[in-house]
Design a protein around this motif. Sequence first.
Motif, short mmCIF file in Angstrom:
data_model
loop_
_atom_site.label_atom_id
_atom_site.label_comp_id
_atom_site.label_asym_id
_atom_site.label_seq_id
_atom_site.Cartn_x
_atom_site.Cartn_y
_atom_site.Cartn_z
N GLY A 159 17.40 7.40 5.47
CA GLY A 159 16.29 7.39 4.52
C GLY A 159 16.78 7.41 3.08
O GLY A 159 17.88 7.88 2.77
N ILE A 160 15.94 6.90 2.20
CA ILE A 160 16.23 6.88 0.76
C ILE A 160 15.14 7.70 0.08
O ILE A 160 13.95 7.37 0.17
CB ILE A 160 16.24 5.44 0.24
CG1 ILE A 160 17.33 4.64 0.95
CG2 ILE A 160 16.43 5.42 -1.28
CD1 ILE A 160 17.19 3.14 0.79
N LEU A 161 15.56 8.80 -0.57
CA LEU A 161 14.61 9.70 -1.21
C LEU A 161 14.47 9.37 -2.68
O LEU A 161 15.46 9.34 -3.43
CB LEU A 161 15.08 11.15 -1.04
CG LEU A 161 14.15 12.24 -1.55
CD1 LEU A 161 12.82 12.24 -0.76
CD2 LEU A 161 14.82 13.62 -1.43
N THR A 162 13.24 9.10 -3.10
CA THR A 162 12.93 8.86 -4.51
C THR A 162 11.77 9.77 -4.87
O THR A 162 10.65 9.57 -4.38
CB THR A 162 12.55 7.39 -4.76
OG1 THR A 162 13.61 6.54 -4.28
CG2 THR A 162 12.32 7.14 -6.24
N GLY A 163 12.05 10.79 -5.67
CA GLY A 163 11.01 11.80 -5.93
C GLY A 163 10.63 12.46 -4.62
O GLY A 163 11.49 12.95 -3.90
N ASN A 164 9.33 12.45 -4.30
CA ASN A 164 8.87 13.07 -3.05
C ASN A 164 8.61 12.04 -1.95
O ASN A 164 7.99 12.35 -0.94
CB ASN A 164 7.60 13.89 -3.30
CG ASN A 164 6.46 13.02 -3.78
OD1 ASN A 164 6.67 12.08 -4.56
ND2 ASN A 164 5.25 13.30 -3.35
N ILE A 165 9.09 10.82 -2.16
CA ILE A 165 8.86 9.74 -1.19
C ILE A 165 10.18 9.37 -0.51
O ILE A 165 11.18 9.11 -1.18
CB ILE A 165 8.28 8.49 -1.88
CG1 ILE A 165 6.96 8.81 -2.59
CG2 ILE A 165 8.10 7.35 -0.88
CD1 ILE A 165 5.83 9.24 -1.67
N VAL A 166 10.13 9.34 0.83
CA VAL A 166 11.29 8.85 1.57
C VAL A 166 10.96 7.45 2.09
O VAL A 166 9.87 7.22 2.63
CB VAL A 166 11.69 9.79 2.72
CG1 VAL A 166 10.63 9.93 3.80
CG2 VAL A 166 13.02 9.35 3.33
N PHE B 54 11.15 -0.51 5.66
CA PHE B 54 10.73 -0.16 4.31
C PHE B 54 9.40 0.60 4.25
O PHE B 54 8.76 0.61 3.21
CB PHE B 54 10.69 -1.41 3.40
CG PHE B 54 11.96 -2.21 3.50
CD1 PHE B 54 13.16 -1.68 3.02
CD2 PHE B 54 11.98 -3.43 4.12
CE1 PHE B 54 14.34 -2.40 3.15
CE2 PHE B 54 13.17 -4.16 4.25
CZ PHE B 54 14.35 -3.64 3.76
N GLY B 55 9.01 1.22 5.37
CA GLY B 55 7.86 2.11 5.33
C GLY B 55 8.21 3.38 4.55
O GLY B 55 9.39 3.72 4.39
N THR B 56 7.18 4.09 4.06
CA THR B 56 7.43 5.28 3.26
C THR B 56 6.52 6.44 3.69
O THR B 56 5.43 6.22 4.24
CB THR B 56 7.20 5.00 1.76
OG1 THR B 56 5.88 4.52 1.56
CG2 THR B 56 8.21 4.01 1.23
N PHE B 57 6.98 7.64 3.37
CA PHE B 57 6.23 8.88 3.62
C PHE B 57 6.36 9.81 2.42
O PHE B 57 7.41 9.82 1.76
CB PHE B 57 6.81 9.63 4.84
CG PHE B 57 6.79 8.87 6.12
CD1 PHE B 57 5.71 8.93 6.97
CD2 PHE B 57 7.90 8.10 6.48
CE1 PHE B 57 5.72 8.23 8.18
CE2 PHE B 57 7.92 7.40 7.67
CZ PHE B 57 6.82 7.47 8.52
N ASP B 58 5.33 10.62 2.22
CA ASP B 58 5.40 11.74 1.27
C ASP B 58 6.02 12.91 2.03
O ASP B 58 5.41 13.42 2.98
CB ASP B 58 3.99 12.09 0.79
CG ASP B 58 3.98 13.22 -0.21
OD1 ASP B 58 4.95 14.02 -0.26
OD2 ASP B 58 2.99 13.34 -0.94
N VAL B 59 7.21 13.33 1.65
CA VAL B 59 7.91 14.37 2.42
C VAL B 59 7.27 15.74 2.24
O VAL B 59 7.54 16.65 3.03
CB VAL B 59 9.42 14.44 2.07
CG1 VAL B 59 10.08 13.09 2.26
CG2 VAL B 59 9.66 14.98 0.67
N THR B 60 6.43 15.91 1.23
CA THR B 60 5.79 17.21 1.02
C THR B 60 4.62 17.43 1.98
O THR B 60 4.25 18.57 2.24
CB THR B 60 5.30 17.38 -0.43
OG1 THR B 60 4.20 16.49 -0.67
CG2 THR B 60 6.41 17.09 -1.42
N SER B 61 4.06 16.34 2.50
CA SER B 61 2.91 16.45 3.41
C SER B 61 3.14 15.75 4.73
O SER B 61 2.39 15.98 5.69
CB SER B 61 1.67 15.85 2.75
OG SER B 61 1.85 14.44 2.58
N GLY B 62 4.13 14.86 4.78
CA GLY B 62 4.36 14.04 5.96
C GLY B 62 3.48 12.80 6.00
O GLY B 62 3.62 11.97 6.90
#
Length: 107
Positions: A59-66, A72-80
């Motif tokens: 995964g590539i973490l940018t701010g709170n988004i992985v 190339f799908g993404t998630f907010d790691v603070t909420s899933g």
Amino acid sequence: MTTTINGILIGPVQDFPEGEIRPATMPDGTNLAVYNVGGTIYATADLCTHGEASLSEEGILTGNIVECPWHFGTFDVTSGAPTGMPCTVPLKTFPVKVIEDSVYVEF
Ligand code: FES
């Protein structure tokens, strides 16, 4: 003063540097991805819900988004929560506590 800790120790806080993703494994074998976002640590299931890529490895973490590099799908790691296609199923999240420079995941 006694502190009650309901969680699994996954390591010292310095093992989880800001802006990085690290793996952790729970006693039952569940693999986690652990993220440091601006000094706050979050944990989610390690596998992308789209195609089972390891977010801690790839995964590539940018701010709170992985971002998952497979598609190339993404998630907010603070909420899933999924934040970018093709991911539509949330990541399971695990509460994290930092106590006296040790990181614990509630499980
Ligand atoms: S496996 Fe993660 S976006 Fe497809």
